[in-house]
Design a protein around this motif. Structure first.
Motif, PDB file in Angstrom:
ATOM      1  N   ALA A  67       0.852  -1.190   0.000  1.00 22.67           N
ATOM      2  CA  ALA A  67       0.000   0.000   0.000  1.00 22.67           C
ATOM      3  C   ALA A  67       0.889   1.241   0.000  1.00 22.67           C
ATOM      4  CB  ALA A  67      -0.910   0.004   1.216  1.00 22.67           C
ATOM      5  N   ARG A  68       0.520   2.234  -0.811  1.00 21.86           N
ATOM      6  CA  ARG A  68       1.361   3.412  -0.977  1.00 21.86           C
ATOM      7  C   ARG A  68       0.557   4.688  -0.821  1.00 21.86           C
ATOM      8  NH1 ARG A  68       6.369   1.935  -3.029  1.00 21.86           N
ATOM      9  NH2 ARG A  68       6.464  -0.257  -3.695  1.00 21.86           N
ATOM     10  N   ASP A  69       1.259   5.763  -0.415  1.00 16.33           N
ATOM     11  CA  ASP A  69       0.610   7.054  -0.282  1.00 16.33           C
ATOM     12  C   ASP A  69       0.613   7.795  -1.620  1.00 16.33           C
ATOM     13  OD1 ASP A  69       3.155   8.162  -0.634  1.00 16.33           O
ATOM     14  OD2 ASP A  69       3.432   8.618   1.500  1.00 16.33           O
ATOM     15  N   ALA A  70       0.177   9.038  -1.598  1.00 15.73           N
ATOM     16  CA  ALA A  70       0.055   9.801  -2.839  1.00 15.73           C
ATOM     17  C   ALA A  70       1.402  10.056  -3.505  1.00 15.73           C
ATOM     18  CB  ALA A  70      -0.640  11.134  -2.551  1.00 15.73           C
ATOM     19  N   ASP A  71       2.494   9.970  -2.730  1.00 17.29           N
ATOM     20  CA  ASP A  71       3.836  10.158  -3.291  1.00 17.29           C
ATOM     21  C   ASP A  71       4.466   8.851  -3.740  1.00 17.29           C
ATOM     22  OD1 ASP A  71       3.815  12.930  -2.817  1.00 17.29           O
ATOM     23  OD2 ASP A  71       4.367  12.612  -0.718  1.00 17.29           O
ATOM     24  N   GLY A  72       3.717   7.754  -3.661  1.00 19.35           N
ATOM     25  CA  GLY A  72       4.235   6.466  -4.079  1.00 19.35           C
ATOM     26  C   GLY A  72       5.047   5.747  -3.023  1.00 19.35           C
ATOM     27  N   ARG A  73       5.052   6.270  -1.809  1.00 17.11           N
ATOM     28  CA  ARG A  73       5.833   5.645  -0.749  1.00 17.11           C
ATOM     29  C   ARG A  73       5.017   4.583  -0.006  1.00 17.11           C
ATOM     30  NH1 ARG A  73       9.244  10.227   2.620  1.00 17.11           N
ATOM     31  NH2 ARG A  73      10.605  10.929   0.912  1.00 17.11           N
ATOM     32  N   ALA A  74       5.691   3.500   0.364  1.00 15.04           N
ATOM     33  CA  ALA A  74       5.138   2.497   1.273  1.00 15.04           C
ATOM     34  C   ALA A  74       5.917   2.590   2.584  1.00 15.04           C
ATOM     35  CB  ALA A  74       5.273   1.102   0.680  1.00 15.04           C
TER      36      ALA A  74
END
Length: 295
Positions: free
Chosen positions: A215-222
């Motif tokens: 699962a990732r945030d809006a910046d593509g980070r997990a």
């Protein structure tokens, strides 16, 4: 006389302090307001269990050290003899060159020569940087060869949420898929749902698993978080890190004192499966970032 890992590069910023070593290019220590965030190693010691080391040009294992790439079979040294595998790349024990440094930043470089089993030369750089959001690590490789090269990268930090053992730690890791492996050699046999894999708190759960579909945030980070009481630690990865290896260290000399959360751009045995493997064209550069912060 010298420390076993050579020169010790010290970084400070925003209450964080990191020590990065010349030998292994390893993250030996990371603290926030004097609280240990990683289970590293002493200045007078060698890293054990991969602690803080960089895993290039592949993380984890290659079955029998053998793979075929563009029609040619390659044979690597079996650096994990008990499991008959080539483990964790070719730079765990090399000496890195300091190319630039500041109070909050250090950049290291290494020329990886073509060799038996990996006949491509790479120019490697690793940048460690501290800031208000903690530590950011960027690992980059440029293919200096005249033909395309297989490539993946990883790292091996052990995280500390608080005093061990880790059984009482709360863990938050949102991953949909886990790689199944055989119990003897820990090599991939398939994929399955990661539902229920990680208990929170951990209790007696034994982990040595690669997970993906993060699962990732809006910046593509997990992000993975570990908490103990009112404190904790988080590790994040960018979108190029599609895998994480989570390891409670039960077969190390200090079992369950910490939890290794290993960023990986590709899974175990990717040189054979091709899963998420980077094909690095001549002259091309591939960079991936990850980081650690206090909670």
């Amino acid at each position: 006389m010298s420390a076993p890992t050579g020169e010790q590069h010290v970084l400070t910023s925003h209450g964080y302090r990191a020590v990065v070593t010349q030998g292994c290019g390893a993250l030996r220590s990371l603290t926030y307001d004097d609280r240990e965030l990683v289970d590293g190693f002493a200045e007078h010691a060698m890293p054990t269990g991969g602690r803080g080391q960089l895993l290039v040009p592949w993380p984890n294992r290659i079955r029998d050290g053998r793979y075929a790439f563009e029609g040619t079979t390659q044979q690597l040294a079996l650096t994990e003899p008990k499991r008959g595998s080539a483990s964790h790349g070719l730079v765990r024990w090399v000496s890195w060159t300091l190319t630039s440094a500041a109070e909050d930043r250090v950049e290291l470089s290494y020329f990886l020569p073509a060799q038996t089993g990996y006949p491509w030369a790479l120019a490697l750089t690793t940048t460690y940087r501290l800031g208000g959001e903690g530590l950011t690590v960027t690992q980059a490789a440029t293919n200096l060869a005249t033909t395309a090269a297989p490539y993946a990268s990883g790292a091996h930090p052990y995280l500390l949420a608080g005093p061990g053992p880790c059984d009482d730690w709360e863990v938050e890791l949102d991953a949909a898929t886990v790689l199944e492996v055989d119990p003897e050699r820990l090599l991939p046999t398939g994929r399955t749902s990661a539902a229920g894999l990680i208990a929170s708190p951990l209790g007696g759960t034994v982990l040595n698993h690669a997970v993906t579909d993060l699962a990732r945030d809006a910046d593509g980070r997990a992000t993975v978080t570990l908490r103990s009481g009112g404190s904790g630690v988080a590790l994040w990865v960018d979108e190029r890190h599609r895998w994480l290896q989570v390891y409670t260290g039960d077969d190390t000399g200090t079992p369950r004192v910490s939890v290794a959360v290993e960023p990986m751009t590709a899974p175990p045995d990717a040189f054979n499966s091709g899963d998420d493997l980077v094909v690095l064209a001549p002259g091309a550069t591939y960079a991936a970032s990850w980081g650690i912060r206090a909670l």
